[in-house]
Design a protein around this motif. Structure first.
Motif, PDB file in Angstrom:
ATOM      1  N   ASP A 334      -4.873   1.899   1.750  1.00 33.03           N
ATOM      2  CA  ASP A 334      -4.829   1.945   3.210  1.00 33.03           C
ATOM      3  C   ASP A 334      -3.497   2.496   3.706  1.00 33.03           C
ATOM      4  O   ASP A 334      -3.451   3.283   4.663  1.00 33.03           O
ATOM      5  CB  ASP A 334      -5.072   0.547   3.786  1.00 33.03           C
ATOM      6  N   GLY A 335      -2.402   2.084   3.057  1.00 30.86           N
ATOM      7  CA  GLY A 335      -1.090   2.555   3.485  1.00 30.86           C
ATOM      8  C   GLY A 335      -0.901   4.042   3.252  1.00 30.86           C
ATOM      9  O   GLY A 335      -0.379   4.767   4.118  1.00 30.86           O
ATOM     10  N   LEU A 336      -1.322   4.523   2.100  1.00 29.65           N
ATOM     11  CA  LEU A 336      -1.194   5.955   1.801  1.00 29.65           C
ATOM     12  C   LEU A 336      -2.046   6.789   2.755  1.00 29.65           C
ATOM     13  O   LEU A 336      -1.616   7.851   3.242  1.00 29.65           O
ATOM     14  CB  LEU A 336      -1.580   6.224   0.345  1.00 29.65           C
ATOM     15  N   THR A 370       1.593  -4.655   5.679  1.00 34.73           N
ATOM     16  CA  THR A 370       2.048  -5.162   4.383  1.00 34.73           C
ATOM     17  C   THR A 370       1.247  -6.365   3.897  1.00 34.73           C
ATOM     18  O   THR A 370       1.394  -6.775   2.753  1.00 34.73           O
ATOM     19  CB  THR A 370       3.524  -5.586   4.467  1.00 34.73           C
ATOM     20  N   HIS A 371       0.421  -6.955   4.764  1.00 34.64           N
ATOM     21  CA  HIS A 371      -0.315  -8.177   4.411  1.00 34.64           C
ATOM     22  C   HIS A 371       0.656  -9.265   3.935  1.00 34.64           C
ATOM     23  O   HIS A 371       0.311 -10.072   3.064  1.00 34.64           O
ATOM     24  CB  HIS A 371      -1.368  -7.893   3.333  1.00 34.64           C
ATOM     25  N   ALA A 372       1.865  -9.247   4.495  1.00 32.45           N
ATOM     26  CA  ALA A 372       2.928 -10.202   4.121  1.00 32.45           C
ATOM     27  C   ALA A 372       3.262 -10.129   2.632  1.00 32.45           C
ATOM     28  O   ALA A 372       3.751 -11.092   2.046  1.00 32.45           O
ATOM     29  CB  ALA A 372       2.552 -11.635   4.512  1.00 32.45           C
ATOM     30  N   ASP A 373       3.003  -8.980   2.023  1.00 27.77           N
ATOM     31  CA  ASP A 373       3.238  -8.789   0.587  1.00 27.77           C
ATOM     32  C   ASP A 373       4.539  -8.014   0.393  1.00 27.77           C
ATOM     33  O   ASP A 373       4.660  -6.856   0.794  1.00 27.77           O
ATOM     34  CB  ASP A 373       2.064  -8.027  -0.037  1.00 27.77           C
ATOM     35  N   HIS A 374       5.492  -8.666  -0.241  1.00 30.05           N
ATOM     36  CA  HIS A 374       6.818  -8.080  -0.458  1.00 30.05           C
ATOM     37  C   HIS A 374       6.766  -6.728  -1.144  1.00 30.05           C
ATOM     38  O   HIS A 374       7.524  -5.811  -0.795  1.00 30.05           O
ATOM     39  CB  HIS A 374       7.681  -9.056  -1.267  1.00 30.05           C
ATOM     40  N   ARG A 375       5.884  -6.578  -2.125  1.00 32.12           N
ATOM     41  CA  ARG A 375       5.861  -5.321  -2.883  1.00 32.12           C
ATOM     42  C   ARG A 375       5.300  -4.164  -2.042  1.00 32.12           C
ATOM     43  O   ARG A 375       5.721  -3.016  -2.192  1.00 32.12           O
ATOM     44  CB  ARG A 375       5.072  -5.492  -4.175  1.00 32.12           C
ATOM     45  N   ILE A 376       4.358  -4.453  -1.158  1.00 34.10           N
ATOM     46  CA  ILE A 376       3.836  -3.407  -0.280  1.00 34.10           C
ATOM     47  C   ILE A 376       4.933  -2.945   0.683  1.00 34.10           C
ATOM     48  O   ILE A 376       5.118  -1.753   0.933  1.00 34.10           O
ATOM     49  CB  ILE A 376       2.587  -3.899   0.477  1.00 34.10           C
ATOM     50  N   ALA A 377       5.698  -3.893   1.214  1.00 31.74           N
ATOM     51  CA  ALA A 377       6.798  -3.526   2.108  1.00 31.74           C
ATOM     52  C   ALA A 377       7.837  -2.672   1.386  1.00 31.74           C
ATOM     53  O   ALA A 377       8.278  -1.634   1.902  1.00 31.74           O
ATOM     54  CB  ALA A 377       7.451  -4.791   2.670  1.00 31.74           C
ATOM     55  N   MET A 378       8.231  -3.111   0.201  1.00 31.78           N
ATOM     56  CA  MET A 378       9.311  -2.408  -0.501  1.00 31.78           C
ATOM     57  C   MET A 378       8.887  -1.034  -0.983  1.00 31.78           C
ATOM     58  O   MET A 378       9.662  -0.081  -0.920  1.00 31.78           O
ATOM     59  CB  MET A 378       9.825  -3.276  -1.646  1.00 31.78           C
ATOM     60  N   CYS A 379       7.644  -0.891  -1.450  1.00 34.73           N
ATOM     61  CA  CYS A 379       7.239   0.423  -1.968  1.00 34.73           C
ATOM     62  C   CYS A 379       7.077   1.440  -0.844  1.00 34.73           C
ATOM     63  O   CYS A 379       7.447   2.612  -1.003  1.00 34.73           O
ATOM     64  CB  CYS A 379       5.984   0.312  -2.830  1.00 34.73           C
ATOM     65  N   PHE A 380       6.561   1.018   0.305  1.00 35.55           N
ATOM     66  CA  PHE A 380       6.374   2.005   1.385  1.00 35.55           C
ATOM     67  C   PHE A 380       7.692   2.378   2.055  1.00 35.55           C
ATOM     68  O   PHE A 380       7.782   3.432   2.694  1.00 35.55           O
ATOM     69  CB  PHE A 380       5.321   1.531   2.384  1.00 35.55           C
ATOM     70  N   ALA A 381       8.732   1.569   1.872  1.00 34.22           N
ATOM     71  CA  ALA A 381      10.066   1.994   2.312  1.00 34.22           C
ATOM     72  C   ALA A 381      10.478   3.262   1.573  1.00 34.22           C
ATOM     73  O   ALA A 381      11.202   4.105   2.120  1.00 34.22           O
ATOM     74  CB  ALA A 381      11.074   0.878   2.055  1.00 34.22           C
ATOM     75  N   LEU A 382      10.002   3.424   0.345  1.00 34.24           N
ATOM     76  CA  LEU A 382      10.314   4.632  -0.428  1.00 34.24           C
ATOM     77  C   LEU A 382       9.721   5.877   0.231  1.00 34.24           C
ATOM     78  O   LEU A 382      10.343   6.937   0.254  1.00 34.24           O
ATOM     79  CB  LEU A 382       9.793   4.492  -1.860  1.00 34.24           C
ATOM     80  N   ALA A 383       8.506   5.734   0.768  1.00 35.49           N
ATOM     81  CA  ALA A 383       7.900   6.871   1.478  1.00 35.49           C
ATOM     82  C   ALA A 383       8.753   7.251   2.672  1.00 35.49           C
ATOM     83  O   ALA A 383       8.889   8.441   3.020  1.00 35.49           O
ATOM     84  CB  ALA A 383       6.480   6.527   1.919  1.00 35.49           C
ATOM     85  N   GLY A 384       9.366   6.245   3.301  1.00 37.00           N
ATOM     86  CA  GLY A 384      10.230   6.496   4.445  1.00 37.00           C
ATOM     87  C   GLY A 384      11.504   7.247   4.103  1.00 37.00           C
ATOM     88  O   GLY A 384      12.193   7.754   5.003  1.00 37.00           O
ATOM     89  N   LEU A 385      11.842   7.330   2.825  1.00 38.57           N
ATOM     90  CA  LEU A 385      13.008   8.125   2.419  1.00 38.57           C
ATOM     91  C   LEU A 385      12.735   9.619   2.543  1.00 38.57           C
ATOM     92  O   LEU A 385      13.669  10.421   2.581  1.00 38.57           O
ATOM     93  CB  LEU A 385      13.396   7.801   0.970  1.00 38.57           C
ATOM     94  N   LYS A 386      11.458  10.010   2.607  1.00 34.94           N
ATOM     95  CA  LYS A 386      11.093  11.440   2.630  1.00 34.94           C
ATOM     96  C   LYS A 386      10.284  11.844   3.848  1.00 34.94           C
ATOM     97  O   LYS A 386      10.161  13.031   4.149  1.00 34.94           O
ATOM     98  CB  LYS A 386      10.287  11.800   1.360  1.00 34.94           C
ATOM     99  N   ILE A 387       9.658  10.864   4.531  1.00 34.00           N
ATOM    100  CA  ILE A 387       8.765  11.169   5.666  1.00 34.00           C
ATOM    101  C   ILE A 387       9.244  10.401   6.885  1.00 34.00           C
ATOM    102  O   ILE A 387       9.497   9.195   6.812  1.00 34.00           O
ATOM    103  CB  ILE A 387       7.308  10.755   5.333  1.00 34.00           C
TER     104      ILE A 387
END
Length: 418
Positions: A334-336, A370-387
């Motif tokens: 869903d996030g992607l 993020t569904h309050a899921d730490h790993r979903i929050a942290m991984c999508f921050a990586l997408a924010g480094l480029k987009i």
């Protein structure tokens, strides 16, 4: 249930260089806390993680008569009596899966009835296979839904001779039984009934930790361990940094062409997720198929990284990810697709990421649930480094395992807007 707060990551447009010390391993901290609590005497746990998950474990252990001092931000000093006491209230474990699974087994050693509960997310996380095995060995357990809350009627003794468990859904069931087995009245065998085990490397972590605290474990064969009735001895224990947390920093490094010194080399980790570094190092030419079963918590990192890869990546053997803090396969999909429709799709338990290097430098209007899921929050921050334009909901959920995550990105020069 999710906070209304969001964080937006501004793409830095420069390599991320610097030094970041990852937090201590959540997996090892919660194992060491429990084993030190079961031991008689005082153990000093250094390099430990202080986060929501380890707080839930330490609070529950204190409720059962264990003295736990915290002289600084990375140390627990644990004094156990060699026996957990009956708590006066239910143990509330939030959404800490390790605490819930490990303690459900461990409280079988308590004389009396113990209730273990968690938050609404925990109420969806299966624990049936563990309860079934305990029940087959004379330990009375109740859980109407097959998920927490769980009631364990402990007798103060463990009479079991052989625990049989299907570890396919979660290796935590296996680890929970192994740690309990050393508290038995006689040697106890722990045997896998299926061929598969979710993240066998975490069982190896458990065995290493048990042996450090005095347990004697014999490997009978690939699917059976025999644990002597030694109980545990107090021990001072150094906890290594968290490999799952390191994956975000390794990915940030390759995404931005930077160099981030973690203070520990990838080969020096013993945790399974460290295997992800070899996949990350291939970027932007990651392998076409990544098997997820043995490095489950690294898959969110790799899936977001794959969005910028030169060629598509299929992630396989992800069934375990569906029963984590949320259904991570669905949440990643869903996030992607929130970033760009068609970027990911699901086939069974496989996640296919279409990959498009031209995403780097683009803009979108994406709100990541993020569904309050730490790993979903942290991984999508990586997408924010480029987009540009990626907003991450409930950023404080990273407190579950990496409370300093946003500060770590900030220390590398990443701008965050709340």
């Amino acid at each position: 249930m999710s906070s209304q707060k969001t964080v937006t990551v501004t793409p830095p447009n420069f390599p991320l260089n610097g030094k970041v010390a990852p937090p201590g391993s959540k997996s090892i901290t919660n194992r060491a806390l429990l084993l030190a609590a079961l031991a008689k005497g005082t153990s000093r746990l250094s390099g430990a993680l202080k986060s929501d998950d380890t707080r839930h474990m330490s609070v529950a252990l204190r409720q059962m008569g264990v003295v736990i001092d915290e002289p600084d931000d990375v140390t627990f000093v644990v004094t156990g009596q060699g026996q957990l006491q009956l708590p006066k209230q239910p143990l509330f474990l939030g959404n800490a899966g390790t605490a819930m699974r490990f303690l459900t087994a461990a409280v079988a050693t308590v004389q009396g009835t113990v209730v273990l509960d968690g938050d609404t997310y925990m109420h969806k996380r299966p624990i049936g296979p563990l309860l079934e095995t305990l029940g087959q060995n004379g330990i009375q357990v109740d859980s109407p839904s097959g998920c927490p809350p769980v009631t364990v009627h402990g007798t103060g003794r463990v009479h079991a001779r052989r625990f049989e468990i299907d570890g396919g859904l979660s290796s935590q069931y296996v680890s929970a039984l192994l740690m309990l087995a050393a508290c038995g009245e006689k040697p106890i065998e722990v045997a896998l009934t299926g061929k598969d085990i979710g993240a066998r490397g975490y069982v190896d972590l458990t065995l290493d930790c048990m042996r450090a605290f005095g347990a004697q474990v014999e490997v009978v064969d690939d699917s059976t361990w025999r644990v002597a009735p030694t109980g545990y001895s107090a021990h001072d224990y150094q906890i290594e940094p968290d490999a799952s947390a390191a994956t975000y920093l390794w990915a940030a490094e390759v995404l931005t062409g930077g160099k981030i010194d973690l203070g520990v080399a990838p080969q020096d980790f013993t945790q399974p997720d460290a295997k992800a570094q070899a996949v990350i190092a291939q970027f932007p030419n990651m392998q076409s198929i990544v098997v997820g079963s043995q490095m489950q918590d690294a898959i969110p990192t790799l899936a977001v990284l794959a969005a910028f890869n030169n060629t598509p990546v299929r992630f396989t053997e992800l069934a375990n990810l569906r029963v984590k803090e949320c259904d991570r396969v669905q949440a990643l999909h869903d996030g992607l697709n929130e970033i760009r429709p068609g970027l990911a799709h699901i086939e069974g338990d496989d996640l296919l990421v279409a990959s498009d290097p031209t995403l780097a430098g683009s803009s979108c209007n994406a709100s990541i649930d993020t569904h309050a899921d730490h790993r979903i929050a942290m991984c999508f921050a990586l997408a924010g480094l480029k987009i540009s334009g990626i907003r991450i909901q409930d950023p404080d959920c990273v407190g579950k395992t990496y409370p300093e995550y946003w500060n770590a990105l900030g220390s590398l020069g990443v701008q965050l807007s709340y």
